[in-house]
Design a protein around this motif. Structure first.
Motif, PDB file in Angstrom:
ATOM      1  N   LEU A 169      -1.813 -67.084   3.468  1.00  0.00           N
ATOM      2  CA  LEU A 169      -2.782 -68.044   3.216  1.00  0.00           C
ATOM      3  C   LEU A 169      -2.474 -69.559   3.315  1.00  0.00           C
ATOM      4  O   LEU A 169      -3.472 -70.440   3.716  1.00  0.00           O
ATOM      5  N   HIS A 170      -1.241 -69.912   2.965  1.00  0.00           N
ATOM      6  CA  HIS A 170      -0.804 -71.272   2.918  1.00  0.00           C
ATOM      7  C   HIS A 170      -0.757 -71.741   4.411  1.00  0.00           C
ATOM      8  O   HIS A 170      -1.138 -72.759   4.798  1.00  0.00           O
ATOM      9  N   HIS A 171      -0.409 -71.100   5.350  1.00  0.00           N
ATOM     10  CA  HIS A 171       0.009 -71.245   6.846  1.00  0.00           C
ATOM     11  C   HIS A 171      -1.580 -70.781   7.670  1.00  0.00           C
ATOM     12  O   HIS A 171      -1.235 -70.679   8.874  1.00  0.00           O
ATOM     13  N   HIS A 172      -2.418 -70.200   7.006  1.00  0.00           N
ATOM     14  CA  HIS A 172      -3.666 -70.058   7.804  1.00  0.00           C
ATOM     15  C   HIS A 172      -3.495 -68.860   8.818  1.00  0.00           C
ATOM     16  O   HIS A 172      -3.994 -68.964   9.879  1.00  0.00           O
ATOM     17  N   ILE A 173      -2.837 -67.898   8.284  1.00  0.00           N
ATOM     18  CA  ILE A 173      -2.569 -66.668   9.181  1.00  0.00           C
ATOM     19  C   ILE A 173      -3.457 -65.652   8.650  1.00  0.00           C
ATOM     20  O   ILE A 173      -3.669 -65.560   7.491  1.00  0.00           O
ATOM     21  N   LEU A 174      -4.275 -64.976   9.647  1.00  0.00           N
ATOM     22  CA  LEU A 174      -5.122 -63.923   8.880  1.00  0.00           C
ATOM     23  C   LEU A 174      -4.225 -62.777   8.786  1.00  0.00           C
ATOM     24  O   LEU A 174      -3.787 -62.134   9.744  1.00  0.00           O
ATOM     25  N   ARG A 210       2.867 -68.338  17.247  1.00  0.00           N
ATOM     26  CA  ARG A 210       1.857 -69.541  17.503  1.00  0.00           C
ATOM     27  C   ARG A 210       2.267 -70.682  18.201  1.00  0.00           C
ATOM     28  O   ARG A 210       1.297 -71.059  18.762  1.00  0.00           O
ATOM     29  N   ASN A 230      -9.833 -62.699   3.817  1.00  0.00           N
ATOM     30  CA  ASN A 230      -8.406 -62.843   4.133  1.00  0.00           C
ATOM     31  C   ASN A 230      -7.781 -63.112   2.764  1.00  0.00           C
ATOM     32  O   ASN A 230      -8.072 -63.718   1.764  1.00  0.00           O
ATOM     33  N   ILE A 275     -11.820 -62.688   8.638  1.00  0.00           N
ATOM     34  CA  ILE A 275     -11.354 -64.146   8.136  1.00  0.00           C
ATOM     35  C   ILE A 275     -11.985 -64.604   6.677  1.00  0.00           C
ATOM     36  O   ILE A 275     -11.351 -65.208   5.768  1.00  0.00           O
ATOM     37  N   ASP A 333      -4.431 -70.974  18.789  1.00  0.00           N
ATOM     38  CA  ASP A 333      -5.344 -71.651  17.641  1.00  0.00           C
ATOM     39  C   ASP A 333      -5.280 -70.904  16.272  1.00  0.00           C
ATOM     40  O   ASP A 333      -5.257 -71.243  15.323  1.00  0.00           O
ATOM     41  N   LEU A 334      -5.304 -69.362  16.539  1.00  0.00           N
ATOM     42  CA  LEU A 334      -5.146 -68.527  15.380  1.00  0.00           C
ATOM     43  C   LEU A 334      -3.956 -67.524  15.572  1.00  0.00           C
ATOM     44  O   LEU A 334      -3.811 -66.881  16.720  1.00  0.00           O
TER      45      LEU A 334
END
Length: 233
Positions: free
Chosen positions: A186-191, A161, A214, A211, A167-168
């Motif tokens: 979840l902590h690092h905003h990974i789908l 990333r 998730n 999302i 961005d995602l």
């Protein structure tokens, strides 16, 4: 009246109409010539507006045709993707799985989608742009359903990333995530698209809709019990 008489009368009526049209056209042309200095702005405006209207209609018809073809292509791709069962996905090679994921992205309206997987993929297999314009980087892992994704593999995706400036970040797999890896995602905003969510995506759900779920729904209780027994997690 005989047939010959009716034919002659019809020809006379047509000749009279043509004569009227010719006279009217001649008078209109004469008036234009005589009053040209007065009417030329209106004539020019009418010609320009007519041209713009014709161009607008051509653009509208062309745009509708292109959109129709694009919609048909996406529908065909969606049908193809939906016909693949997870058992068929399990039988794919790694490259075929990456192509499947890229195709699902295109089906959902993603743009600039390309497969970058390989020996020097920098932790990414597919990159592109979401329908809302955000950039996305995807890691694909076609593992046996009894396997589990470890946290270290998600760390590789974090590096991807950053490398691609995405961005995602999305991790797609044919299996499940371990509890630590799920929490890491979840902590690092990974789908984190696990097997159950892959099935939903393959059958028509959009990537963005995943999302909202998730970190949820990783199989039934029986699967979780086997998983815990096998891996102690």
């Amino acid at each position: 009246m005989t047939g010959r008489g009716r034919g002659a009368a019809a020809r006379r009526r047509r000749a009279a109409r043509l004569k009227s049209v010719a006279i009217g056209g001649g008078l209109l042309l004469l008036l234009l010539v005589v009053f040209w200095s007065v009417v030329w702005p209106y004539v020019t405006a009418a010609v320009v507006l007519g041209g713009l209207a014709a161009a607008g209609r051509w653009w509208w018809r062309t745009d509708r045709l292109v959109r129709g073809r694009d919609r048909q292509w996406r529908q065909e791709e969606a049908v193809k993707a939906g016909h693949r069962t997870l058992a068929e996905v399990d039988a794919m090679t790694g490259t075929e799985f990456e192509e499947l994921v890229a195709g699902l992205c295109r089906r959902d309206g993603c743009t600039e989608v390309r497969r970058v997987g390989g020996a020097n993929d920098n932790g990414a297999d597919v990159v592109g742009r979401l329908p809302d314009g955000r950039s996305v980087v995807i890691q694909c892992k076609r593992y046996a359903p009894t396997s589990a994704i470890a946290s270290r593999e998600l760390r590789d995706l974090l590096g991807a990333r950053v490398h691609f400036g995405a961005d995602l970040a999305v991790f797609v797999t044919t299996t499940r995530f371990s509890r630590p890896s799920e929490e890491f995602a979840l902590h690092h905003h990974i789908l984190a698209v696990h097997r159950d969510h892959l099935g939903l995506w393959n059958n028509g759900a959009s990537l963005l809709s995943l999302i909202e779920v998730n970190g949820r729904g990783q199989g039934d209780a029986r699967h979780r019990a086997r998983w815990k027994q096998a891996y102690g997690k």
